[in-house]
Scaffold this active site. Structure first.
Site, PDB file in Angstrom:
ATOM      1  CG  ASP A   1      -1.831   1.189   1.290  1.00 57.62           C
ATOM      2  OD1 ASP A   1      -2.174   1.734   0.224  1.00 57.62           O
ATOM      3  OD2 ASP A   1      -2.206   1.598   2.401  1.00 57.62           O
TER       4      ASP A   1
ATOM      5  CG  ASP B   1      -0.551   3.204   5.816  1.00 59.42           C
ATOM      6  OD1 ASP B   1      -1.559   3.554   5.184  1.00 59.42           O
ATOM      7  OD2 ASP B   1       0.176   4.017   6.416  1.00 59.42           O
TER       8      ASP B   1
ATOM      9  CD  GLU C   1      -5.183   0.430  -1.967  1.00 55.83           C
ATOM     10  OE1 GLU C   1      -6.115  -0.298  -1.578  1.00 55.83           O
ATOM     11  OE2 GLU C   1      -4.696   1.342  -1.288  1.00 55.83           O
TER      12      GLU C   1
END
Length: 190
Positions: free
Chosen positions: A9, A141, A69
């Protein structure tokens, strides 16, 4: 045989990471954490810190595949550019190590993990903990990174099933609709 997947992420201040093992539909937590950069450094130095941090994780856990992501635009153009640079590093580091990298939109990740593409961060974290029993998440996260890895594992196993001959439900629905339309129009005869 289990496949090890790392989810990332990306963020310039903090990049979340999560490593899971996937064997069919069975998932297990390996590790998760944060790669943080020093905000007092210049942008280039922070990107180097991020790359080195991700490389250390890749070396320590040896994933076979990576998932990152995708990011959507922020209101602040400067923040969007910096996030894009961090995302570039998150894509680059595994690629340089010879690890295939896939990308997923946040809505796809949320739908795969929670069941709805508009889930809140808390819902994602709760489902990650349920899907990976005993997992202690290092932060929001990290939860998102684990969710990206879970999403990739689910998508990968679905593609593998289709490759083995299982019916692709979307392709089957399209074929049925085309057959129905052809029959309704007289089979294309003039």
């Amino acid at each position: 045989m289990a496949l090890r997947v790392i989810g990332l992420d990306p963020g310039l201040r903090q990049t979340g990471w999560g490593v899971i093992d996937s064997a069919g539909s069975r998932l297990s937590h390996v590790a998760n954490g944060i790669v943080a950069t020093d905000a007092s450094l210049e942008l280039g130095e922070r990107l180097v810190q991020l790359k080195q941090g991700i490389e250390e994780i890749l070396a320590a856990y040896a994933p076979g595949e990576a998932a990152v992501e995708e990011t959507l635009a922020n209101r602040n153009p400067s923040s969007t550019l910096k996030l894009g640079m961090a995302r570039g590093v998150a894509l680059l580091a595994p690629s340089l190590a010879g690890i295939p990298v896939s990308e997923y939109l946040p809505m796809i990740v949320k739908k795969a993990v929670v069941g709805t593409g508009h889930a809140k961060k808390e819902q994602v974290a709760m489902m990650v903990e349920r899907l990976l029993p005993g997992c202690e998440i290092a932060g929001a996260d990290s939860a998102d990174a684990l969710a990206v890895a879970i999403c990739h594992a689910h998508n990968r196993s679905t593609r593998a099933a289709w490759d083995r001959g299982a019916e692709d439900p979307l392709a089957a629905a399209v074929a049925r609709a085309e057959a129905k339309a052809a029959a309704a129009s007289g089979g294309g005869r003039g």
